[in-house]
Design a protein around this motif. Structure first.
Motif, PDB file in Angstrom:
ATOM      1  N   UNK A 153       2.592   9.170   8.236  1.00 31.70           N
ATOM      2  CA  UNK A 153       3.185   7.842   8.377  1.00 31.70           C
ATOM      3  C   UNK A 153       3.660   7.603   9.808  1.00 31.70           C
ATOM      4  N   UNK A 154       4.371   8.564  10.367  1.00 25.39           N
ATOM      5  CA  UNK A 154       4.968   8.388  11.690  1.00 25.39           C
ATOM      6  C   UNK A 154       3.918   8.355  12.798  1.00 25.39           C
ATOM      7  N   UNK A 155       2.829   9.130  12.630  1.00 24.64           N
ATOM      8  CA  UNK A 155       1.817   9.214  13.682  1.00 24.64           C
ATOM      9  C   UNK A 155       0.614   8.305  13.437  1.00 24.64           C
ATOM     10  N   UNK A 156       0.695   7.514  12.364  1.00 23.71           N
ATOM     11  CA  UNK A 156      -0.380   6.560  12.110  1.00 23.71           C
ATOM     12  C   UNK A 156      -1.679   7.192  11.680  1.00 23.71           C
ATOM     13  N   UNK A 157      -1.597   8.291  10.937  1.00 23.08           N
ATOM     14  CA  UNK A 157      -2.801   8.946  10.418  1.00 23.08           C
ATOM     15  C   UNK A 157      -3.149   8.372   9.050  1.00 23.08           C
ATOM     16  N   UNK A 158      -4.392   8.581   8.618  1.00 21.32           N
ATOM     17  CA  UNK A 158      -4.844   8.077   7.323  1.00 21.32           C
ATOM     18  C   UNK A 158      -3.891   8.560   6.222  1.00 21.32           C
ATOM     19  N   UNK A 159      -3.552   7.693   5.290  1.00 22.42           N
ATOM     20  CA  UNK A 159      -4.076   6.334   5.072  1.00 22.42           C
ATOM     21  C   UNK A 159      -3.248   5.239   5.750  1.00 22.42           C
ATOM     22  N   UNK A 160      -2.507   5.615   6.774  1.00 24.70           N
ATOM     23  CA  UNK A 160      -1.628   4.638   7.435  1.00 24.70           C
ATOM     24  C   UNK A 160      -2.126   4.307   8.845  1.00 24.70           C
ATOM     25  N   UNK A 161      -3.422   4.380   9.040  1.00 23.36           N
ATOM     26  CA  UNK A 161      -3.984   4.173  10.376  1.00 23.36           C
ATOM     27  C   UNK A 161      -4.613   2.798  10.570  1.00 23.36           C
ATOM     28  N   UNK A 162      -4.727   2.007   9.514  1.00 24.30           N
ATOM     29  CA  UNK A 162      -5.356   0.689   9.632  1.00 24.30           C
ATOM     30  C   UNK A 162      -4.561  -0.352   8.847  1.00 24.30           C
ATOM     31  N   UNK A 163      -3.612  -1.007   9.441  1.00 23.91           N
ATOM     32  CA  UNK A 163      -3.142  -0.812  10.832  1.00 23.91           C
ATOM     33  C   UNK A 163      -2.147   0.333  10.917  1.00 23.91           C
ATOM     34  N   UNK A 212       0.846  -1.209   0.000  1.00 21.06           N
ATOM     35  CA  UNK A 212       0.000   0.000   0.000  1.00 21.06           C
ATOM     36  C   UNK A 212       0.873   1.247   0.000  1.00 21.06           C
ATOM     37  N   UNK A 213       1.971   1.196   0.732  1.00 21.00           N
ATOM     38  CA  UNK A 213       2.903   2.322   0.777  1.00 21.00           C
ATOM     39  C   UNK A 213       3.470   2.620  -0.611  1.00 21.00           C
ATOM     40  N   UNK A 214       3.917   1.590  -1.313  1.00 23.59           N
ATOM     41  CA  UNK A 214       4.501   1.793  -2.650  1.00 23.59           C
ATOM     42  C   UNK A 214       3.438   2.249  -3.649  1.00 23.59           C
ATOM     43  N   UNK A 215       2.213   1.756  -3.514  1.00 26.28           N
ATOM     44  CA  UNK A 215       1.134   2.191  -4.415  1.00 26.28           C
ATOM     45  C   UNK A 215       0.858   3.687  -4.250  1.00 26.28           C
ATOM     46  N   UNK A 216       0.874   4.149  -3.014  1.00 21.33           N
ATOM     47  CA  UNK A 216       0.646   5.577  -2.752  1.00 21.33           C
ATOM     48  C   UNK A 216       1.784   6.413  -3.328  1.00 21.33           C
ATOM     49  N   UNK A 217       3.000   5.927  -3.193  1.00 20.07           N
ATOM     50  CA  UNK A 217       4.154   6.641  -3.755  1.00 20.07           C
ATOM     51  C   UNK A 217       4.017   6.760  -5.269  1.00 20.07           C
ATOM     52  N   UNK A 218       3.645   5.676  -5.925  1.00 24.41           N
ATOM     53  CA  UNK A 218       3.484   5.686  -7.389  1.00 24.41           C
ATOM     54  C   UNK A 218       2.429   6.702  -7.812  1.00 24.41           C
TER      55      UNK A 218
END
Length: 309
Positions: free
Chosen positions: A270-280, A254-260
């Motif tokens: 990313x560091x604080x776990x906010x959307x879109x990196x909050x689940x998980x 998911x991380x690489x897809x967002x970068x693309x």
């Protein structure tokens, strides 16, 4: 009128009804066009009109508007392969300034390339012909050809079309390729890109509005999309050296897809776990060492889109 004996230069100065009847009976039947695609013939007429206006040194704005309208409709049909194959040309045809300096031979090339696509500029469901009426009256205007007569909104719309056309045509340029494949750019690369997007195609205010505040490098990445294989390769060593479970693998994908798609990662999210990196949340599924490695990789990708001081 005796067609065989009358001099050509004199015969057509003034036609009486009998002359017209003779032309209809004896000459008109000799003219035959096997072309069955009416939309292609309509587009031919647009192009012949702009050629005639060009040769007569008249305003081309009427016919330019017609050709632009067809191109803009076709740009909404890029799922059709033959339309997609002509994407750069169609994008150029939506930009007013593209017509500056074109010759009759250029217009003929455009006619040949696009005429067979014209059928796709028709609303098939309603069978409504999207082409405009050829019986429209053409009136001379006092505005000189090329004179500025656009509203700020028109200028901005024109700028967007120029930018899209430029990026579509220059995807393989060295600096753009570097951005798409996460290679660092030189100071010269950025100076050249700034000149193109903030001076040549428009101005800095237009760019800032179009990019929504994003940097030039990130903006180009977002429009052209980053090369997925290059990003995957960039993360390959980390993936191979880390014994990840399915949840961790899905997170990295998911991380690489967002970068693309977006050309960068918001480090704070990313560091604080906010959307879109909050689940998980990032920090709940990776240990400290893996977190630091991912931070380093993402930070490097972000930095490579920034201008060199």
């Amino acid at each position: 009128m005796h067609l065989k004996s009358a001099p050509f230069s004199v015969s057509f100065y003034a036609l009486i009804l009998d002359d017209v009847k003779e032309l209809e009976d004896h000459i008109a039947p000799l003219v035959f066009n096997e072309e069955l695609d009416q939309y292609a013939k309509d587009f031919d007429n647009f192009c012949y009109g702009i050629m005639e206006a060009h040769l007569s040194e008249k305003s081309i704005s009427f016919y330019r508007g017609k050709i632009k309208a067809v191109a803009e409709i076709l740009l909404t049909k890029t799922s059709i392969k033959v339309v997609r194959d002509n994407l750069p040309r169609l994008q150029h045809l939506t930009v007013n300034s593209y017509y500056d300096g074109l010759t009759v031979l250029d217009y003929e090339e455009i006619r040949k390339e696009i005429r067979e696509l014209a059928q796709f500029s028709v609303d098939k469901q309603s069978q409504k012909n999207i082409f405009v009426n050829f019986d429209d009256d053409i009136h001379d205007v006092d505005i000189p050809e090329g004179a500025a007569n656009l509203t700020p909104a028109d200028n901005f719309d024109e700028y967007k079309k120029k930018v899209n056309a430029y990026l579509s045509e220059h995807m393989d340029d060295k600096a753009i390729t570097k951005l798409r494949t996460n290679q660092p750019l030189t100071k010269y690369d950025f100076e050249n890109l700034n000149h193109i997007f903030k001076e040549e195609l428009g101005n800095e205010q237009m760019f800032n509005e179009l990019s929504d505040g994003k940097s030039l490098g990130v903006f180009i990445r977002r429009v052209t999309k980053m090369d997925k294989s290059a990003i995957n390769n960039y993360f390959a060593e980390f993936i191979n050296d880390t014994n990840m479970n399915n949840m961790q693998i899905e997170f990295v994908q998911r991380l690489t897809d967002i970068i693309v798609e977006q050309g960068e990662i918001n480090m704070e999210s990313l560091m604080k776990g906010r959307a879109p990196f909050d689940r998980p949340k990032f920090f709940t599924i990776f240990g400290t060492e893996a977190q630091n490695k991912i931070f380093s990789l993402v930070r490097s990708i972000n930095e490579n889109a920034k201008e060199v001081a």
